[in-house]
Design a protein around this motif. Structure first.
Motif, PDB file in Angstrom:
ATOM      1  N   SER A 163       0.877  -0.902  -0.597  1.00  0.00           N
ATOM      2  CA  SER A 163      -0.140   0.398   0.405  1.00  0.00           C
ATOM      3  C   SER A 163       1.036   0.794  -0.186  1.00  0.00           C
ATOM      4  N   GLU A 164       1.094   2.439  -0.685  1.00  0.00           N
ATOM      5  CA  GLU A 164       1.128   3.107  -0.974  1.00  0.00           C
ATOM      6  C   GLU A 164       1.026   4.040   0.691  1.00  0.00           C
ATOM      7  N   TRP A 165       0.404   3.879   1.184  1.00  0.00           N
ATOM      8  CA  TRP A 165      -0.071   4.492   2.856  1.00  0.00           C
ATOM      9  C   TRP A 165       0.890   3.918   3.842  1.00  0.00           C
ATOM     10  N   VAL A 166       1.077   2.605   3.645  1.00  0.00           N
ATOM     11  CA  VAL A 166       1.830   2.341   4.085  1.00  0.00           C
ATOM     12  C   VAL A 166       3.801   2.840   4.048  1.00  0.00           C
ATOM     13  N   LEU A 167       4.317   2.048   2.906  1.00  0.00           N
ATOM     14  CA  LEU A 167       5.054   2.588   2.533  1.00  0.00           C
ATOM     15  C   LEU A 167       5.635   4.259   1.727  1.00  0.00           C
ATOM     16  N   GLY A 168       4.467   4.659   2.158  1.00  0.00           N
ATOM     17  CA  GLY A 168       4.957   6.001   2.090  1.00  0.00           C
ATOM     18  C   GLY A 168       5.224   7.182   3.371  1.00  0.00           C
ATOM     19  N   ASP A 169       4.989   8.715   3.010  1.00  0.00           N
ATOM     20  CA  ASP A 169       4.907   9.115   4.444  1.00  0.00           C
ATOM     21  C   ASP A 169       4.531   8.945   6.013  1.00  0.00           C
ATOM     22  N   GLU A 170       5.809   8.700   7.158  1.00  0.00           N
ATOM     23  CA  GLU A 170       5.316   7.887   8.401  1.00  0.00           C
ATOM     24  C   GLU A 170       4.541   8.555   8.568  1.00  0.00           C
ATOM     25  N   LYS A 171       4.586  10.281   8.588  1.00  0.00           N
ATOM     26  CA  LYS A 171       3.920  11.130   9.374  1.00  0.00           C
ATOM     27  C   LYS A 171       2.351  10.896   9.302  1.00  0.00           C
ATOM     28  N   ILE A 172       1.952  11.045   7.948  1.00  0.00           N
ATOM     29  CA  ILE A 172       0.630  10.324   7.000  1.00  0.00           C
ATOM     30  C   ILE A 172       0.587   9.227   7.502  1.00  0.00           C
ATOM     31  N   LEU A 173       0.602   7.625   7.694  1.00  0.00           N
ATOM     32  CA  LEU A 173       0.556   6.376   8.110  1.00  0.00           C
ATOM     33  C   LEU A 173       0.257   6.707   9.438  1.00  0.00           C
ATOM     34  N   THR A 174       1.466   7.171  10.633  1.00  0.00           N
ATOM     35  CA  THR A 174       0.721   7.709  11.831  1.00  0.00           C
ATOM     36  C   THR A 174      -0.288   8.574  12.510  1.00  0.00           C
ATOM     37  N   HIS A 175      -0.894   9.458  11.150  1.00  0.00           N
ATOM     38  CA  HIS A 175      -2.331  10.428  11.315  1.00  0.00           C
ATOM     39  C   HIS A 175      -3.059   9.666  11.282  1.00  0.00           C
ATOM     40  N   ILE A 176      -3.415   8.449   9.895  1.00  0.00           N
ATOM     41  CA  ILE A 176      -4.137   7.605   9.788  1.00  0.00           C
ATOM     42  C   ILE A 176      -4.715   6.794  11.102  1.00  0.00           C
ATOM     43  N   LEU A 177      -3.653   6.341  11.731  1.00  0.00           N
ATOM     44  CA  LEU A 177      -3.650   5.129  13.352  1.00  0.00           C
ATOM     45  C   LEU A 177      -3.897   6.014  13.862  1.00  0.00           C
ATOM     46  N   LEU A 178      -3.213   7.242  13.875  1.00  0.00           N
ATOM     47  CA  LEU A 178      -3.833   8.438  14.985  1.00  0.00           C
ATOM     48  C   LEU A 178      -5.499   8.310  15.807  1.00  0.00           C
ATOM     49  N   HIS A 179      -5.574   8.575  14.904  1.00  0.00           N
ATOM     50  CA  HIS A 179      -7.493   8.997  14.233  1.00  0.00           C
ATOM     51  C   HIS A 179      -8.107   8.662  13.256  1.00  0.00           C
ATOM     52  N   GLY A 180      -7.852   7.189  12.595  1.00  0.00           N
ATOM     53  CA  GLY A 180      -8.868   6.839  12.108  1.00  0.00           C
ATOM     54  C   GLY A 180      -9.512   7.536  11.135  1.00  0.00           C
ATOM     55  N   VAL A 181      -9.628   7.020   9.477  1.00  0.00           N
ATOM     56  CA  VAL A 181      -9.767   7.864   8.549  1.00  0.00           C
ATOM     57  C   VAL A 181     -11.515   7.317   7.956  1.00  0.00           C
ATOM     58  N   VAL A 182     -12.477   8.149   7.279  1.00  0.00           N
ATOM     59  CA  VAL A 182     -13.926   7.644   7.255  1.00  0.00           C
ATOM     60  C   VAL A 182     -13.885   8.677   5.717  1.00  0.00           C
ATOM     61  N   GLY A 183     -14.414   7.839   4.565  1.00  0.00           N
ATOM     62  CA  GLY A 183     -14.599   8.680   3.914  1.00  0.00           C
ATOM     63  C   GLY A 183     -13.514   7.551   2.347  1.00  0.00           C
ATOM     64  N   GLU A 184     -13.863   8.708   1.318  1.00  0.00           N
ATOM     65  CA  GLU A 184     -13.295   8.210   0.276  1.00  0.00           C
ATOM     66  C   GLU A 184     -10.863   8.208   0.245  1.00  0.00           C
ATOM     67  N   MET A 185     -10.913   6.567  -0.210  1.00  0.00           N
ATOM     68  CA  MET A 185      -9.314   6.704  -0.178  1.00  0.00           C
ATOM     69  C   MET A 185      -9.200   6.224  -0.451  1.00  0.00           C
ATOM     70  N   GLN A 186      -7.732   6.032  -1.692  1.00  0.00           N
ATOM     71  CA  GLN A 186      -7.682   5.185  -2.647  1.00  0.00           C
ATOM     72  C   GLN A 186      -6.526   4.197  -2.359  1.00  0.00           C
ATOM     73  N   VAL A 187      -6.738   2.917  -2.838  1.00  0.00           N
ATOM     74  CA  VAL A 187      -5.143   2.444  -2.147  1.00  0.00           C
ATOM     75  C   VAL A 187      -5.319   1.242  -3.470  1.00  0.00           C
ATOM     76  N   ARG A 188      -3.942   1.225  -3.786  1.00  0.00           N
ATOM     77  CA  ARG A 188      -3.129   0.893  -5.101  1.00  0.00           C
ATOM     78  C   ARG A 188      -5.270   0.653  -6.319  1.00  0.00           C
ATOM     79  N   GLY A 189      -4.966   1.811  -6.743  1.00  0.00           N
ATOM     80  CA  GLY A 189      -6.030   1.525  -7.507  1.00  0.00           C
ATOM     81  C   GLY A 189      -7.261   1.435  -7.485  1.00  0.00           C
ATOM     82  N   ASN A 190      -7.581   1.589  -6.077  1.00  0.00           N
ATOM     83  CA  ASN A 190      -9.130   0.905  -5.407  1.00  0.00           C
ATOM     84  C   ASN A 190      -9.245   2.123  -4.690  1.00  0.00           C
ATOM     85  N   THR A 191     -10.673   2.178  -5.303  1.00  0.00           N
ATOM     86  CA  THR A 191     -11.137   3.481  -4.295  1.00  0.00           C
ATOM     87  C   THR A 191     -12.123   2.996  -2.712  1.00  0.00           C
ATOM     88  N   TYR A 192     -11.889   2.684  -1.667  1.00  0.00           N
ATOM     89  CA  TYR A 192     -12.296   2.671  -0.503  1.00  0.00           C
ATOM     90  C   TYR A 192     -13.136   3.490   0.216  1.00  0.00           C
TER      91      TYR A 192
END
Ligand code: HEC
Length: 203
Positions: free
Chosen positions: A112-141
């Motif tokens: 996943s580009e999020w996991v391998l990418g910017d460490e700050k953004i990845l940390t933010h995902i874990l600290l606060h969670g995400v709702v809504g659209e995000m692209q991961v490996r070309g698919n929309t979740y």
């Protein structure tokens, strides 16, 4: 009319017999009844007064990391928590032990580009969670990733370091100090990130 029969005096054999047993009425002792009643009432009250359905404050809330004796590691050094074990306990239900997620529902962490990418953004995902659209490996979740800010800096660093190094992922570890700094930098945030766009925009 026959005269009443004269009772014969008890013989030695009769005198030696015990009286016939009889069943006397023995009600439950009142204090037993009262204390059973009191226990039943207390039980009903306890069930009524115990909060349920909200985050439970009952039970053992400690994690393995809390129970482990404090280790003498330099501040900012790689954490001593088992990230793989934490992943199995907290994340694998959705993202799967294979890191591949569930198509269309839970995005993959492997490659996943999020996991391998910017460490700050990845940390933010874990600290606060995400709702809504995000692209991961070309698919929309469009799901809801819970926040994990109840985990300690050490634990988050361990699980993040783990997901960056298994399933063929190769990205540098995330240090406890990084998680700590990002936790402080995003302290004022109370809501999850609204999808990939807001994540990319920063804290
Ligand atoms: C209840 C299910 C659930 C659990 C448990 C969960 N996640 Fe997620 N996660 C999601 C969903 C759904 C998304 C996508 C969110 C969206 O669509 O906005 C996501 C997104 C992510 C992302 C960014 C997208 C990607 O695939 O790279 C990462 C990284 C991530 N999760 C890591 C974790 C880690 C680490 C844990 C364990 C601490 C965890 N998740 C636990 C459901 C979950």
């Amino acid at each position: 009319m026959t005269p009443p029969r004269k009772r014969s005096p008890p013989t030695a054999q009769l005198r030696r017999e015990n009286a016939d047993p009889d069943e006397s009425v023995k009600p439950l002792p009142w204090f037993l009844v009262m204390s059973l009643g009191a226990m039943a009432m207390w039980g009903a009250f306890y069930i009524y007064a115990t909060p349920s359905g909200i985050e439970s404050a009952y039970g053992d809330q400690r994690t393995v990391a809390t129970l482990r004796p404090p280790e003498k590691t330099a501040p900012g050094a790689a954490p001593a928590v088992d990230g793989k074990q934490l992943f199995g306990a907290k994340c694998a239900a959705c993202h799967q032990a294979s890191g591949l997620g569930v198509a269309g529902v839970f995005p993959p962490l492997a490659a996943s580009e999020w996991v391998l990418g910017d460490e700050k953004i990845l940390t933010h995902i874990l600290l606060h969670g995400v709702v809504g659209e995000m692209q991961v490996r070309g698919n929309t979740y469009n799901g809801a990733m819970p926040a994990w800010n109840s985990l300690s800096d050490d634990e988050l660093a361990a699980v993040l370091t783990y997901i960056r190094s298994d399933w063929g992922n190769q990205a540098p570890p995330i240090l406890t100090g990084t998680v700590k700094a990002q936790r402080e930098a995003t302290e004022s945030r109370t809501e999850p990130y609204q999808g990939g766009k807001e994540l990319a925009a920063g804290p």
